[in-house]
Design a protein around this motif. Structure first.
Motif, PDB file in Angstrom:
ATOM      1  N   MET A  31       0.868  -1.193  -0.007  1.00 37.16           N
ATOM      2  CA  MET A  31      -0.123  -0.014  -0.099  1.00 37.16           C
ATOM      3  C   MET A  31       0.904   1.263  -0.055  1.00 37.16           C
ATOM      4  SD  MET A  31      -1.784   2.349   2.113  1.00 37.16           S
ATOM      5  CE  MET A  31      -0.988   1.937   3.559  1.00 37.16           C
ATOM      6  N   ASP A  32       0.728   2.249  -0.914  1.00 37.75           N
ATOM      7  CA  ASP A  32       1.290   3.292  -0.935  1.00 37.75           C
ATOM      8  C   ASP A  32       0.509   4.535  -0.306  1.00 37.75           C
ATOM      9  OD1 ASP A  32       3.197   2.084  -2.696  1.00 37.75           O
ATOM     10  OD2 ASP A  32       2.263   2.599  -4.326  1.00 37.75           O
ATOM     11  N   PRO A  33       1.249   4.937   0.789  1.00 36.81           N
ATOM     12  CA  PRO A  33       0.423   5.831   1.596  1.00 36.81           C
ATOM     13  C   PRO A  33       0.406   7.371   1.077  1.00 36.81           C
ATOM     14  CG  PRO A  33       2.188   4.851   2.924  1.00 36.81           C
ATOM     15  CD  PRO A  33       2.216   4.520   1.420  1.00 36.81           C
ATOM     16  N   ILE A  34      -0.495   7.812   1.281  1.00 34.95           N
ATOM     17  CA  ILE A  34      -0.835   9.327   0.607  1.00 34.95           C
ATOM     18  C   ILE A  34       0.056  10.234   1.413  1.00 34.95           C
ATOM     19  CG2 ILE A  34      -2.506  11.160   0.204  1.00 34.95           C
ATOM     20  CD1 ILE A  34      -4.665   9.095   0.255  1.00 34.95           C
TER      21      ILE A  34
ATOM     22  N   VAL B  48       5.444  14.980   4.792  1.00 32.40           N
ATOM     23  CA  VAL B  48       5.569  13.397   5.021  1.00 32.40           C
ATOM     24  C   VAL B  48       6.117  12.593   4.063  1.00 32.40           C
ATOM     25  CG1 VAL B  48       3.805  11.537   5.777  1.00 32.40           C
ATOM     26  CG2 VAL B  48       3.453  13.981   6.569  1.00 32.40           C
ATOM     27  N   MET B  49       6.907  11.604   4.087  1.00 34.47           N
ATOM     28  CA  MET B  49       7.359  10.861   3.141  1.00 34.47           C
ATOM     29  C   MET B  49       7.241   9.299   3.524  1.00 34.47           C
ATOM     30  SD  MET B  49       8.978  12.989   1.426  1.00 34.47           S
ATOM     31  CE  MET B  49       9.886  11.931   0.012  1.00 34.47           C
ATOM     32  N   GLU B  50       7.447   8.459   2.570  1.00 35.41           N
ATOM     33  CA  GLU B  50       6.864   6.824   2.905  1.00 35.41           C
ATOM     34  C   GLU B  50       7.907   6.451   4.038  1.00 35.41           C
ATOM     35  OE1 GLU B  50       6.564   2.754   0.405  1.00 35.41           O
ATOM     36  OE2 GLU B  50       7.376   4.522  -0.780  1.00 35.41           O
ATOM     37  N   GLU B  51       8.906   6.912   4.169  1.00 38.75           N
ATOM     38  CA  GLU B  51       9.891   6.637   5.286  1.00 38.75           C
ATOM     39  C   GLU B  51       9.433   6.744   6.288  1.00 38.75           C
ATOM     40  OE1 GLU B  51      10.948   8.234   2.631  1.00 38.75           O
ATOM     41  OE2 GLU B  51      12.182   6.552   1.728  1.00 38.75           O
TER      42      GLU B  51
ATOM     43  N   LEU C 110       7.914   5.736  12.173  1.00 41.19           N
ATOM     44  CA  LEU C 110       7.307   6.304  13.288  1.00 41.19           C
ATOM     45  C   LEU C 110       6.359   5.267  13.887  1.00 41.19           C
ATOM     46  CD1 LEU C 110       6.787  10.098  12.298  1.00 41.19           C
ATOM     47  CD2 LEU C 110       8.500   9.142  13.484  1.00 41.19           C
ATOM     48  N   LYS C 111       5.929   5.234  15.117  1.00 41.21           N
ATOM     49  CA  LYS C 111       5.244   4.384  15.749  1.00 41.21           C
ATOM     50  C   LYS C 111       3.741   5.069  15.851  1.00 41.21           C
ATOM     51  CE  LYS C 111       8.852   1.574  16.760  1.00 41.21           C
ATOM     52  NZ  LYS C 111       8.936   0.436  16.199  1.00 41.21           N
TER      53      LYS C 111
END
Length: 373
Positions: free
Chosen positions: A1-4, A9-12, A17-18
Motif C-alpha cells: 500500500m502506498d500511503p498518501i 510526510v515521506m514513505e519512510e 514512526l510508531k
C-alpha cells in the motif's frame, strides 16, 4: 500500500514512526469506526473490526476488563511496538479501506506535527522552566534574584493601605525608603504579574519574608473587608509566632477597632512635642539602625569623658623628673627603704614618671636630686 503524502510526510516516515505519534482526534476517529462489530469477514476470514486487529497484532483483551473502547486498549498495548505502516497494513488485511480513506489525512498531519516538535527540540528556544521553586517567586525582586542565583530577598515591612489612601502611602514610602533606606514591599509595585491567588502570595510574604506589617489606618482602610482580612491574619500569625508583627499608623480621626486598641499606635495626625512618630517608626522597623545610633552615642560619650579626663589628669613632660636612689641600690636589687621612698614620691607626684636610670648616668643625676631635696 502506498500511503498518501501530506506536506513533508515521506514513505519512510510511515515505516519509521510508531502509532504513538497519533493524536487524540485521530484515535477518536479510529475508535468510532472500529469499535463497532461487523458481521461480514474479510477475504482472510478475519473480523472487520477491532477483533481482526487484535488477531493481527497478537493482542488479547484480558478477561474481566471493560469491553468498551477496545481500540484504546489496543493502542495502549502496541503504540510503542507497531509502526504506522504496519497498522495501515492491518487495516488493509481486514478490508477496512474506508477507515484508511477517512483517517489518512489526520495521520499525515500528526506526522507533520511530530516532526515539527522534533525540529524545535533539536534547535531549542529559550524557555522559562517552571518548577516547585517558582511557588516562592512572588515579587519582581525574586525574579531578579533567582535569575542571578541569589537567595530570595527579605523586606523590612509590608505596607498595607487602601486604594483611597495612595497619597499617604506615597509619603510613607518616600520617607522610609528614600530618607531611612528601608526596604518595603507593596502589593501594586512589587508583586509579579500573573501570579495566582494574590491574597495567598501576600500572606506568604508577610509570614516568611517581611519583618513587620505597617498599616495606614484610615476610615477607608477599616471599611475594606480585604484589608481587615490581611490584618486579622497577621494578628493571628503574631500570636502563633509570639512576635510583634503589626505597626498601626493612624493618619486621621478614625475609630479604632477593638482588635487594634491593644497596640501602641503611632499617631501622625496629632502633634506631640515628646514623640516623633517617624523616628519611632524607623527604629522599630529597622532595629539595626537603632543599635548603630546607641553605639555611636555611647562611643561619643566615652570620647568626651576621656577627653575631659585627659585634659585634667594627663600631664606630659618633655623632660620628666628622674628619681634615683643610688646609695640604696646594689646592682639590680632595690632595698626596702628605697622602695618606700619611691612609693612616697609617687603618691605626692601622681603625674611624674619614674624611670630606672642606667648605671653610667646615676652619679651625675643623683647629685642634682640630692641637692634638690
Amino acid at each position: 500500500m502506498d500511503p498518501i503524502m501530506c506536506g513533508n510526510v515521506m514513505e519512510e516516515d510511515y515505516k519509521n514512526l510508531k502509532i504513538s505519534v497519533l493524536q487524540l482526534p485521530t484515535r477518536d476517529r479510529l475508535s468510532c469506526m472500529l469499535n463497532t462489530k461487523k458481521v461480514l469477514c474479510s477475504s482472510e476470514k478475519l473480523p472487520r473490526d477491532w477483533r481482526g486487529l487484535c488477531t493481527l497484532l497478537k493482542y488479547t483483551i484480558p478477561s474481566g476488563c471493560d469491553p468498551n473502547e477496545p481500540i484504546n486498549k489496543i493502542f495502549k498495548f502496541c503504540e510503542f511496538k507497531t509502526t504506522i505502516a504496519d497498522f495501515l497494513l492491518c487495516l488493509e488485511r481486514i478490508d477496512r479501506f474506508d477507515v484508511i480513506d477517512d483517517t489518512i489525512d489526520l495521520i499525515s498531519c500528526d506526522i507533520v506535527s511530530f516532526k515539527e516538535k522534533q525540529y524545535s527540540i533539536a534547535i531549542p528556544t529559550p524557555v522559562i522552566h517552571h518548577d516547585d521553586f517558582d511557588n516562592n517567586i512572588i515579587t519582581l525582586d525574586d525574579d531578579l534574584a533567582f535569575n542571578n542565583g541569589l537567595p530570595l530577598p527579605r523586606y523590612d515591612a509590608f505596607l498595607l493601605y487602601d486604594d483611597a489612601d495612595i497619597q499617604l502611602a506615597a509619603t510613607v514610602v518616600d520617607k522610609l525608603e528614600t530618607e531611612y533606606a528601608l526596604k518595603l514591599c507593596l502589593k501594586e509595585r512589587d508583586l509579579r504579574p500573573g501570579i495566582m491567588f494574590e491574597y495567598m502570595s501576600i500572606m506568604k510574604l508577610i509570614s516568611d519574608r517581611c519583618n513587620w506589617l505597617i498599616i495606614i489606618l484610615t476610615d477607608d482602610f477599616l471599611n475594606s473587608p480585604w484589608n481587615r482580612f490581611i490584618m486579622n491574619y497577621t494578628q493571628s500569625l503574631a500570636i502563633e509566632q509570639r512576635l510583634p508583627k503589626i505597626i498601626p499608623c493612624v493618619f486621621n480621626n478614625c475609630i479604632l477597632p477593638e482588635e487594634l486598641k491593644c497596640y501602641v499606635n503611632l499617631y501622625f495626625n496629632k502633634y506631640n512635642p515628646f514623640c516623633d512618630p517617624w523616628y519611632k517608626l524607623r527604629i522599630t522597623v529597622s532595629p539595626n539602625s537603632r543599635n548603630k545610633l546607641t553605639n555611636s552615642n555611647q562611643i561619643s560619650k566615652i570620647d568626651k569623658s576621656t577627653n575631659k579626663n585627659s585634659s585634667v589628669t594627663v600631664i606630659e613632660h618633655k623632660d620628666p623628673v628622674v628619681i634615683s636612689c643610688e646609695e640604696q641600690i646594689e646592682e639590680h636589687n632595690i632595698s626596702t627603704e628605697s622602695q618606700n621612698i619611691s612609693n612616697r614620691l609617687a603618691k605626692s607626684f601622681k603625674n611624674v614618671s619614674i624611670r630606672v636610670i642606667p648605671k653610667k648616668w646615676k652619679k651625675k643625676l643623683s647629685k642634682k636630686i640630692v641637692e634638690g631635696f
